[in-house]
Design a protein around this motif. Structure first.
Motif, PDB file in Angstrom:
ATOM      1  N   LEU A  40       0.825  -1.213   0.000  1.00 50.87           N
ATOM      2  CA  LEU A  40       0.000   0.000   0.000  1.00 50.87           C
ATOM      3  C   LEU A  40       0.863   1.268   0.000  1.00 50.87           C
ATOM      4  O   LEU A  40       0.649   2.179  -0.807  1.00 50.87           O
ATOM      5  CB  LEU A  40      -0.931   0.020   1.221  1.00 50.87           C
ATOM      6  CG  LEU A  40      -1.706   1.323   1.384  1.00 50.87           C
ATOM      7  CD1 LEU A  40      -2.812   1.434   0.356  1.00 50.87           C
ATOM      8  CD2 LEU A  40      -2.277   1.486   2.782  1.00 50.87           C
ATOM      9  N   PHE A  41       1.843   1.308   0.889  1.00 50.44           N
ATOM     10  CA  PHE A  41       2.659   2.514   0.982  1.00 50.44           C
ATOM     11  C   PHE A  41       3.491   2.729  -0.277  1.00 50.44           C
ATOM     12  O   PHE A  41       3.701   3.858  -0.704  1.00 50.44           O
ATOM     13  CB  PHE A  41       3.541   2.475   2.228  1.00 50.44           C
ATOM     14  CG  PHE A  41       2.889   3.140   3.398  1.00 50.44           C
ATOM     15  CD1 PHE A  41       2.786   4.512   3.438  1.00 50.44           C
ATOM     16  CD2 PHE A  41       2.352   2.397   4.440  1.00 50.44           C
ATOM     17  CE1 PHE A  41       2.164   5.146   4.502  1.00 50.44           C
ATOM     18  CE2 PHE A  41       1.728   3.020   5.503  1.00 50.44           C
ATOM     19  CZ  PHE A  41       1.630   4.400   5.537  1.00 50.44           C
ATOM     20  N   GLY A  42       3.949   1.626  -0.870  1.00 54.21           N
ATOM     21  CA  GLY A  42       4.686   1.740  -2.124  1.00 54.21           C
ATOM     22  C   GLY A  42       3.829   2.377  -3.201  1.00 54.21           C
ATOM     23  O   GLY A  42       4.326   3.027  -4.122  1.00 54.21           O
ATOM     24  N   HIS A  43       2.502   2.232  -3.070  1.00 58.23           N
ATOM     25  CA  HIS A  43       1.586   2.786  -4.074  1.00 58.23           C
ATOM     26  C   HIS A  43       1.255   4.248  -3.785  1.00 58.23           C
ATOM     27  O   HIS A  43       1.294   5.090  -4.688  1.00 58.23           O
ATOM     28  CB  HIS A  43       0.299   1.945  -4.090  1.00 58.23           C
ATOM     29  CG  HIS A  43      -0.793   2.520  -4.941  1.00 58.23           C
ATOM     30  ND1 HIS A  43      -0.771   2.466  -6.317  1.00 58.23           N
ATOM     31  CD2 HIS A  43      -1.925   3.182  -4.611  1.00 58.23           C
ATOM     32  CE1 HIS A  43      -1.854   3.055  -6.804  1.00 58.23           C
ATOM     33  NE2 HIS A  43      -2.565   3.506  -5.786  1.00 58.23           N
ATOM     34  N   ILE A  44       0.946   4.572  -2.525  1.00 61.01           N
ATOM     35  CA  ILE A  44       0.447   5.931  -2.258  1.00 61.01           C
ATOM     36  C   ILE A  44       1.551   6.949  -1.960  1.00 61.01           C
ATOM     37  O   ILE A  44       1.390   8.121  -2.260  1.00 61.01           O
ATOM     38  CB  ILE A  44      -0.612   5.962  -1.123  1.00 61.01           C
ATOM     39  CG1 ILE A  44      -0.038   5.436   0.187  1.00 61.01           C
ATOM     40  CG2 ILE A  44      -1.860   5.211  -1.525  1.00 61.01           C
ATOM     41  CD1 ILE A  44      -0.984   5.635   1.355  1.00 61.01           C
ATOM     42  N   LEU A  45       2.682   6.509  -1.371  1.00 60.79           N
ATOM     43  CA  LEU A  45       3.698   7.500  -0.996  1.00 60.79           C
ATOM     44  C   LEU A  45       4.279   8.269  -2.178  1.00 60.79           C
ATOM     45  O   LEU A  45       4.441   9.494  -2.093  1.00 60.79           O
ATOM     46  CB  LEU A  45       4.811   6.843  -0.165  1.00 60.79           C
ATOM     47  CG  LEU A  45       4.405   6.441   1.254  1.00 60.79           C
ATOM     48  CD1 LEU A  45       5.605   5.965   2.042  1.00 60.79           C
ATOM     49  CD2 LEU A  45       3.711   7.581   1.995  1.00 60.79           C
ATOM     50  N   PRO A  46       4.594   7.601  -3.296  1.00 62.14           N
ATOM     51  CA  PRO A  46       5.105   8.383  -4.434  1.00 62.14           C
ATOM     52  C   PRO A  46       4.111   9.455  -4.893  1.00 62.14           C
ATOM     53  O   PRO A  46       4.526  10.555  -5.288  1.00 62.14           O
ATOM     54  CB  PRO A  46       5.310   7.324  -5.523  1.00 62.14           C
ATOM     55  CG  PRO A  46       5.508   6.056  -4.780  1.00 62.14           C
ATOM     56  CD  PRO A  46       4.632   6.162  -3.564  1.00 62.14           C
ATOM     57  N   ILE A  47       2.806   9.155  -4.816  1.00 58.27           N
ATOM     58  CA  ILE A  47       1.802  10.141  -5.223  1.00 58.27           C
ATOM     59  C   ILE A  47       1.846  11.335  -4.271  1.00 58.27           C
ATOM     60  O   ILE A  47       1.857  12.491  -4.684  1.00 58.27           O
ATOM     61  CB  ILE A  47       0.382   9.520  -5.227  1.00 58.27           C
ATOM     62  CG1 ILE A  47       0.371   8.241  -6.082  1.00 58.27           C
ATOM     63  CG2 ILE A  47      -0.648  10.520  -5.732  1.00 58.27           C
ATOM     64  CD1 ILE A  47      -0.956   7.513  -6.077  1.00 58.27           C
ATOM     65  N   PHE A  48       1.904  11.028  -2.964  1.00 52.65           N
ATOM     66  CA  PHE A  48       1.963  12.090  -1.959  1.00 52.65           C
ATOM     67  C   PHE A  48       3.228  12.933  -2.133  1.00 52.65           C
ATOM     68  O   PHE A  48       3.180  14.167  -2.083  1.00 52.65           O
ATOM     69  CB  PHE A  48       1.922  11.485  -0.550  1.00 52.65           C
ATOM     70  CG  PHE A  48       2.197  12.482   0.539  1.00 52.65           C
ATOM     71  CD1 PHE A  48       1.262  13.442   0.866  1.00 52.65           C
ATOM     72  CD2 PHE A  48       3.405  12.462   1.227  1.00 52.65           C
ATOM     73  CE1 PHE A  48       1.524  14.371   1.870  1.00 52.65           C
ATOM     74  CE2 PHE A  48       3.677  13.379   2.226  1.00 52.65           C
ATOM     75  CZ  PHE A  48       2.727  14.339   2.549  1.00 52.65           C
TER      76      PHE A  48
END
Lengths: 270, 233
Positions: A40-48
């Motif tokens: 999950l974090f690998g998916h959302i952190l780059p966006i953030f």
């Protein structure tokens, strides 16, 4: 003398390597293994990071350890799943600005032959009682994680104390390993649906009990109280928290799929 | 047993591709363990020489302590350093927790007893005639001591190799003080532990093979030094 030079050059090389870390605007987030291991974090952190320019460093531990990191001031923001403990820690003044972010649910898995016949039950408390009655092996996280906390809360409602029973194994490990041990022991395990979906093809187990409201698994985010620890990056932490509960953040969570294409977390920030 | 071949295969693919992420992880492993080892040698070798060549009070106790500490559980060291460096701990103001410096500190503590104890035994096993000969030939006491230490270089390099092995394989301490943060404090062993947790056993084993390869390379270099040490004798 030659040897002294080559030793010296190794030292210089290491000093060069040491001085590499460039300064960046970053915060440290203490979270649980389920959020990192699922991807999950690998998916959302780059966006953030693209949206705000703030980098989030993630340390993934069990919920108990992540909360303790926050209490000690070793993180800026904490993202875990044990709502009661979180609210307690907020009440104690360690954290501020707690928000619900997303949820998934817990399920009871076990070997398909289901020795304690819990299949078809609608109450997790009844299922636990049956497992205890039949003395079939139950593998517990035993690590103060969110899942462990939930499991203990269910045991409490059965009025059975499983600690020390020979059929009750506290392994003190992460969810993946606990499932794997349960698989080897043909035992029952309380797990979160995310971890289960991500790994079920490696296990000879199936979901035997699900859907009881008691098994609801809420994830929450909160900032370390800057009045307790003045060094924390409260402002950046709040940017992260506000982003997580904003439409953009919630859409990013909704869009996350694990490597098998499952949707693991359902956003529910208010 | 097909999994071993499979893992070797994935290890090969990983090395051939060598993406930036893996390279970073490998370099950080070397940086952390290398810095810890070098600083432990710089501190430990003089300590060992002092213990071996001078008579000081509590010498036996100190040696016993060092020998015992060779078996320090990394998790305990990690926890201790964590509590020292934590924001609520005595050194919290330095903000070092979850940095590579914290990892180097923990590994330094793990390597020091090995360097001291093994260097000490290398230095005491040098033939006492050498020291006497040096003194007879007009060397000062400190010059004679340096001769003895130089004579022990074979054993000293063995001590360094042993320390390096412990550090490269270590995961318990650096996981606690480093936090295994992607891109910052993630090294080979913590990556292996994480991938094993995720159930990516083959990838984990492949990374293990790469780690072993790195250790093999470094040890070969050290062994070349060591062999030269014999030739000069």
């Amino acid at each position: 003398m030659k040897r002294v030079y080559s030793f010296g050059s190794i030292v210089c090389l290491l000093i060069l390597l040491l001085s590499g870390n460039a300064f960046a605007d970053s915060i440290l987030c203490a979270s649980t293994t389920s959020t990192e291991n699922s991807g999950l974090f690998g998916h959302i952190l780059p966006i953030f990071e693209k949206d705000t320019g703030i980098e989030v460093k993630l340390v993934a531990r069990g919920t108990g350890a992540a909360l303790e990191m926050g209490r000690r001031g070793d993180a800026d923001v904490v993202f875990v799943h044990a709502k009661e403990q979180e609210l307690e820690a907020v009440a104690d003044g360690f954290f501020v600005d707690r928000h619900d972010v997303m949820y998934n649910d817990f399920v009871i898995i076990g070997s398909p032959d289901d020795p304690a016949s819990i299949k078809g039950l609608t109450s997790a408390v009844d299922a636990f009682k049956k497992i205890a009655d039949y003395q079939t092996v139950f593998v517990s996280r035993g690590d103060q994680s969110g899942t462990h906390t939930k499991e203990l809360a269910i045991w409490k409602r059965t009025a059975i104390d499983p600690a020390g029973q020979k059929w009750y194994l506290e392994v003190g490990q992460g969810m993946e390993k606990t499932q794997r041990i349960g698989n080897e022991k043909r035992a029952y395990v309380l797990t979160d649906r995310g971890t289960w979906l991500a790994t079920k093809d490696q296990l000879e187990m199936e979901i035997l009990m699900e859907g009881d409201p008691v098994l609801f698994n809420q994830y929450g985010i909160m900032a370390v109280n800057p009045e307790k620890h003045s060094h924390v990056k409260y402002e950046q932490a709040m940017t992260f928290i506000k982003w997580m509960i904003s439409d953009t953040g919630q859409t990013a969570i909704d869009g996350f799929r694990d490597k098998l294409g499952n949707s693991l977390f359902i956003p529910n920030a208010k | 047993m097909a999994f071993i071949l499979e893992s070797f295969h994935s290890a090969l693919i990983l090395i051939v591709r060598l993406d930036a992420e893996l390279l970073n992880i490998m370099l950080l492993s070397l940086k952390v363990s290398g810095s810890a080892l070098i600083s432990a040698t710089i501190v430990g070798l003089p300590m060992a020489a002092l213990l071996a060549l001078t008579s000081m009070p509590l010498k036996g106790f100190f040696l016993n302590l060092m020998n015992t500490c060779m078996g320090l559980p990394p998790v305990v060291v990690g926890l201790f350093i964590y509590l020292m460096l934590s924001r609520s701990g005595p050194l919290g103001f330095m903000g070092l927790l979850y940095t590579s410096t914290a990892m180097i500190t923990a590994q330094f503590v793990l390597a020091l007893p090995i360097i001291v104890a093994l260097c000490h035994s290398a230095i005491v096993s040098v033939d006492p005639v050498i020291r006497q000969a040096a003194l007879t030939l007009g060397a000062t006491r400190s010059q004679a001591s340096l001769t003895v230490i130089a004579e022990a270089r074979y054993g000293i390099i063995s001590a360094i190799i042993a320390g390096f092995g412990r550090l490269m394989a270590e995961v318990g301490a650096i996981l606690i003080v480093g936090g295994n943060i992607a891109g910052y404090t993630r090294v080979m062993t913590t990556t292996i532990a994480l991938e094993a947790d995720k159930g990516n056993f083959e990838l984990a084993l492949a990374l293990g093979i790469i780690l072993l390869g790195m250790a093999l390379l470094i040890n070969s270099l050290l062994l070349i030094f060591q062999r030269r040490a014999i030739v000069r004798k």
